[in-house]
Design a protein around this motif. Structure first.
Motif, short mmCIF file in Angstrom:
data_model
loop_
_atom_site.label_atom_id
_atom_site.label_comp_id
_atom_site.label_asym_id
_atom_site.label_seq_id
_atom_site.Cartn_x
_atom_site.Cartn_y
_atom_site.Cartn_z
N GLY A 196 0.78 -1.24 0.05
CA GLY A 196 0.13 0.28 -0.06
C GLY A 196 0.86 1.24 -0.16
O GLY A 196 0.61 2.08 -0.70
N ASN A 197 2.07 1.28 0.73
CA ASN A 197 2.89 2.28 0.73
C ASN A 197 3.55 2.58 -0.44
O ASN A 197 3.74 3.87 -0.99
N ILE A 198 3.76 1.44 -1.11
CA ILE A 198 4.51 1.76 -2.40
C ILE A 198 3.61 2.21 -3.47
O ILE A 198 3.89 3.19 -4.37
N GLY A 199 2.38 1.93 -3.32
CA GLY A 199 1.32 2.23 -4.34
C GLY A 199 0.99 3.63 -4.03
O GLY A 199 0.77 4.44 -5.20
N LEU A 200 0.94 4.09 -2.89
CA LEU A 200 0.73 5.63 -2.67
C LEU A 200 1.81 6.46 -3.11
O LEU A 200 1.54 7.45 -3.58
N PHE A 217 -2.47 -5.83 -6.01
CA PHE A 217 -1.65 -6.95 -5.50
C PHE A 217 -2.04 -6.77 -3.92
O PHE A 217 -2.22 -8.00 -3.34
N GLY A 218 -1.93 -5.73 -3.25
CA GLY A 218 -2.10 -5.71 -1.62
C GLY A 218 -3.51 -6.19 -1.42
O GLY A 218 -3.72 -6.80 -0.34
N LEU A 219 -4.43 -5.72 -2.02
CA LEU A 219 -5.81 -6.09 -1.93
C LEU A 219 -6.12 -7.62 -1.98
O LEU A 219 -6.88 -8.20 -1.13
N SER A 228 -9.70 -7.71 7.36
CA SER A 228 -10.68 -6.70 6.91
C SER A 228 -10.09 -5.24 7.14
O SER A 228 -10.25 -4.28 6.25
N ALA A 229 -9.20 -5.25 8.29
CA ALA A 229 -8.72 -3.44 8.28
C ALA A 229 -7.80 -3.26 7.19
O ALA A 229 -7.82 -2.11 6.65
N SER A 230 -6.60 -4.41 6.75
CA SER A 230 -5.66 -3.95 5.65
C SER A 230 -6.81 -3.71 4.32
O SER A 230 -6.51 -2.91 3.50
N VAL A 231 -7.85 -4.79 4.17
CA VAL A 231 -8.78 -4.62 2.92
C VAL A 231 -9.31 -3.05 2.96
O VAL A 231 -9.24 -2.35 1.82
N TYR A 232 -9.73 -2.47 4.14
CA TYR A 232 -10.23 -0.96 3.98
C TYR A 232 -9.26 -0.18 3.83
O TYR A 232 -9.53 0.65 2.84
N VAL A 233 -8.16 -0.17 3.98
CA VAL A 233 -6.79 0.89 3.84
C VAL A 233 -6.83 0.68 2.20
O VAL A 233 -6.74 1.74 1.57
N PHE A 254 -16.03 1.01 -4.96
CA PHE A 254 -15.01 0.78 -3.74
C PHE A 254 -15.36 1.94 -2.54
O PHE A 254 -15.26 1.46 -1.55
N CYS A 255 -15.79 2.75 -2.92
CA CYS A 255 -16.15 4.00 -1.86
C CYS A 255 -17.57 3.15 -1.17
O CYS A 255 -17.56 3.43 0.18
N LEU A 256 -18.43 2.75 -1.74
CA LEU A 256 -19.63 1.94 -1.17
C LEU A 256 -19.07 1.02 -0.17
O LEU A 256 -19.93 0.63 0.84
N ASP A 257 -18.00 0.17 -0.72
CA ASP A 257 -17.44 -0.88 0.20
C ASP A 257 -16.96 -0.02 1.65
O ASP A 257 -17.33 -0.98 2.63
N LEU A 258 -16.06 0.97 1.27
CA LEU A 258 -15.89 1.52 2.51
C LEU A 258 -17.12 1.96 3.63
O LEU A 258 -16.96 1.88 4.78
N VAL A 259 -18.15 2.41 2.99
CA VAL A 259 -19.35 2.71 3.80
C VAL A 259 -19.83 1.68 4.51
O VAL A 259 -20.15 1.58 5.83
N ASN A 260 -20.15 0.49 3.66
CA ASN A 260 -20.69 -0.85 4.33
C ASN A 260 -19.66 -1.44 5.34
O ASN A 260 -20.03 -1.78 6.31
N TYR A 261 -18.35 -1.38 5.14
CA TYR A 261 -17.55 -1.95 6.23
C TYR A 261 -17.52 -1.01 7.47
O TYR A 261 -17.82 -1.48 8.55
#
Length: 649
Positions: A196-200, A217-219, A228-233, A254-261
């Protein structure tokens, strides 16, 4: 001697009693205080989510550590306070406590604590925006981690260094450190974080395709381990990436997934960000009303929980309302946004003023405490003076006791040393006498063997020159009589010839002349064949290093020849053997002789007093050789002899 030991013991007991009275209670008190400090620290570590209780316990442990002079407890307490204030985002106080802990840990040279401490100081300095000094702390922590070979900490610190480089826009350096962390085979959760840090970092560079690759890849990994916490990030990163690229339609699910989580976790505060993000996405999709609805939801929660990002939500709402022509609402929200910015600035200034006043009050209180401590130190100094006078008297008496004990001890040791020296001299004298007797015994054996050898030579000479010569003359005369008289004297001549050969053979066996003149191996070979022909026993000779066997001192060859004669004679006389083998080998100066037969053997538990074996033993004593006999009834006999060839000066 016993009385002296009793006196020494009595004086020592007196010394221990005096010392215990003056120091025992103080020592026990210090031990109890250290145990209390350790217990307080353990309790505080378990109260990480109860900050108030944790703070009280840690300040108590600081106080007790100072009283007990317990530097390690004090260092741990300071460190935990520094960590606690770091989590509370009170960076200034956190750094002060961590610095105090650092000074104490450096004295104890505790590498593991120093590693964690420098890493935490790096985190605090990063929060304060001091990237350069934060980086220095991370690198010190990394050095300790590498020295201690703690792989998990090395990985975490390298990831933190990468984040500092990322925040400073040193993207290549950031990616280098992230890749080094990845190469250390981290856990799946840590690997997801690094990806995630490399992607950012790639996203900040504008390399959106590459950023998307690392996020996906990270997802994938986060979903595999069901974290689930890493999935959220990672989903949050992907949402931001797609929106920044103008790919709002892809960002939406993806944003709707954040809301649902966040809804599934019952975490209303966490909904503030994805609701605001949905507003941005719908604004990009030109669905302005939906965008306004989600901005409104985000704003309500931000106000409910008094979050500072309310000001940014208002700005987003104003931009969205202006986009669909509602300029009145857009103006109102921008006005509120502007006021809030000014308010935040004022609050920030007020906070700075409060911090200055708090610092002044703190310094004032510290001066008062210092005055009080000074008075306490004066009182303590007076008490210590009285205690010093008392202790000097005690120490004086103890020193006198020590001197007396030392004198008695030295005198007792001197007596004991004299006794041991006399005993050692007696032992040495006894050993010298034994060595002399042994040497005389060896000389006697050698003289006896030399005498036997001389007697053998004399008898051999007499047999050869006297008896053998006479028998030869008789044999010639008898042959002459036979020729002149024609009488049948063949049987007599044959008998006399046999006697002559036997005497001649006996003469040769007794004398060492042929040992001195003939090659030694050939001599043994001839002897073994003669015995085999004479007795019918199938004797075989096995040798190695024949040239070296021939090149031995003459007297050693004579003794070895006699030993072989005795052993072969024993086989012929006692073994009733059909076959036997004589093995003779040489390795450097070591000689090994084995005589083995398939005869009837004998019971070794029965004493064997044969002259032949005794002669062999005497010769082996003079030659410093060893003999081992392996035999049992019905199984034959093996005689194994080891000798060392003497060095001729």
């Amino acid at each position: 001697m016993l009385e002296i030991n009793k006196l020494i013991l009595s004086v020592l007991l007196l010394f221990i009693l005096v010392f215990s009275i003056s120091e025992g209670q103080l020592f026990a008190q210090i031990i109890d205080q250290k145990a209390d400090v350790d217990a307080l620290i353990v309790r505080a570590e378990g109260l990480i989510y109860d900050v108030d209780s944790m703070e009280v316990l840690l300040h108590k442990s600081v106080e007790l550590s100072k009283i007990a002079g317990y530097d390690l407890g004090l260092a741990k307490s300071y460190f935990l306070l520094g960590e606690m204030y770091y989590r509370l985002l009170d960076n200034k106080r956190s750094l002060d406590y961590l610095q105090s802990a650092k000074e104490l840990f450096e004295v104890s040279r505790d590498g593991e604590y120093l590693m964690v401490l420098h890493k935490t100081m790096g985190n605090v300095l990063r929060n304060m925006g001091e990237h350069k000094t934060g980086m220095q702390q991370y690198k010190i922590a990394l050095r300790y981690a590498e020295e201690l070979e703690i792989k998990e900490e090395i990985l975490k610190i390298k990831n933190n260094i990468g984040i500092v480089h990322q925040e400073q826009s040193h993207y290549e350096e950031a990616i280098r450190y992230f890749n080094e962390a990845l190469a250390m085979n981290p856990s799946m959760k840590a690997k997801v974080t690094i990806l995630g840090n490399i992607g950012l970092t790639k996203q900040k560079q504008g390399h959106f395709d590459s950023a998307s690759y690392y996020y996906e890849f990270g997802l994938n990994l986060a979903e595999q381990v069901q974290d689930s916490a890493s999935v959220y990030v990672i989903v949050d990163y992907l949402t931001s990436l797609y929106w920044e690229e103008g790919r709002a339609q892809e960002a939406l699910p993806f944003c709707l997934d954040l809301v649902n989580y966040s809804l599934s976790q019952g975490n209303e505060i966490a909904l503030v960000h994805p609701y605001n993000m949905l507003g941005l996405i719908y604004n990009q999709l030109k669905s302005y009303q939906l965008a306004d609805d989600y901005y409104q939801k985000s704003l309500e929660l931000a106000r409910k929980y008094e979050l500072s990002n309310e000001v940014f939500i208002l700005a987003n709402m104003a931009i969205n309302q202006a986009a669909y022509g509602n300029y009145k609402l857009a103006y109102d929200n921008m006005f509120v946004h502007s006021q809030m910015k000014d308010t935040l600035y004022s609050l920030d200034k007020n906070k700075q003023l409060e911090e200055v006043l708090a610092k002044y009050e703190s310094e004032k209180k510290e001066k008062e405490i210092a005055m009080l401590q000074s008075e306490q130190l004066m009182q303590k100094a007076n008490l210590e003076k009285h205690e010093l006078i008392r202790n000097v008297a005690i120490v004086g008496s103890v020193c006198m006791s020590i001197v007396l004990i030392s004198f008695i001890f030295v005198y007792a040791q001197k007596l004991k040393t004299s006794q041991l020296l006399a005993q050692k001299n007696d032992e040495i004298n006894q050993q010298v006498i034994k060595d002399i007797l042994k040497e005389n015994e060896i000389k006697t054996i050698k003289a006896s063997l030399a005498g036997q050898e001389r007697e053998r030579v004399r008898i051999a000479k007499e047999l050869h020159d006297g008896v053998a010569g006479s028998l030869a003359a008789v044999k010639l005369n008898l042959r002459h009589v036979e020729d002149s008289k024609g009488l049948g004297l063949d049987l007599i001549i044959s008998a006399v010839g046999d006697i002559y050969e036997e005497v001649r053979s006996l003469s040769h066996n007794l004398t060492p002349f042929k040992v001195m003149s003939a090659p030694f191996v050939a001599l043994i070979q001839d002897y073994v064949h003669e015995i085999a022909d004479a007795t019918g026993v199938d004797f075989q000779l096995v040798t190695s290093q024949e040239l070296n066997l021939n090149d031995m001192p003459v007297q050693f060859k004579v003794d070895l020849y006699r030993i072989i004669q005795e052993l072969v004679a024993n086989v012929v006389k006692h073994a009733s053997a059909k076959s036997a083998e004589v093995s003779l080998t040489k390795n450097d100066r070591e000689i090994n002789l084995i005589v083995e037969d398939d005869g009837r053997g004998f019971d070794r538990s029965q004493k064997n007093k044969g002259i032949g074996l005794e002669n062999i033993k005497h010769r082996l004593e003079t030659l410093k050789g060893t003999m081992h006999i392996d035999s049992s009834v019905g199984r034959g006999t093996i005689v194994n002899i080891d000798l060392t060839v003497p060095v001729v000066a």
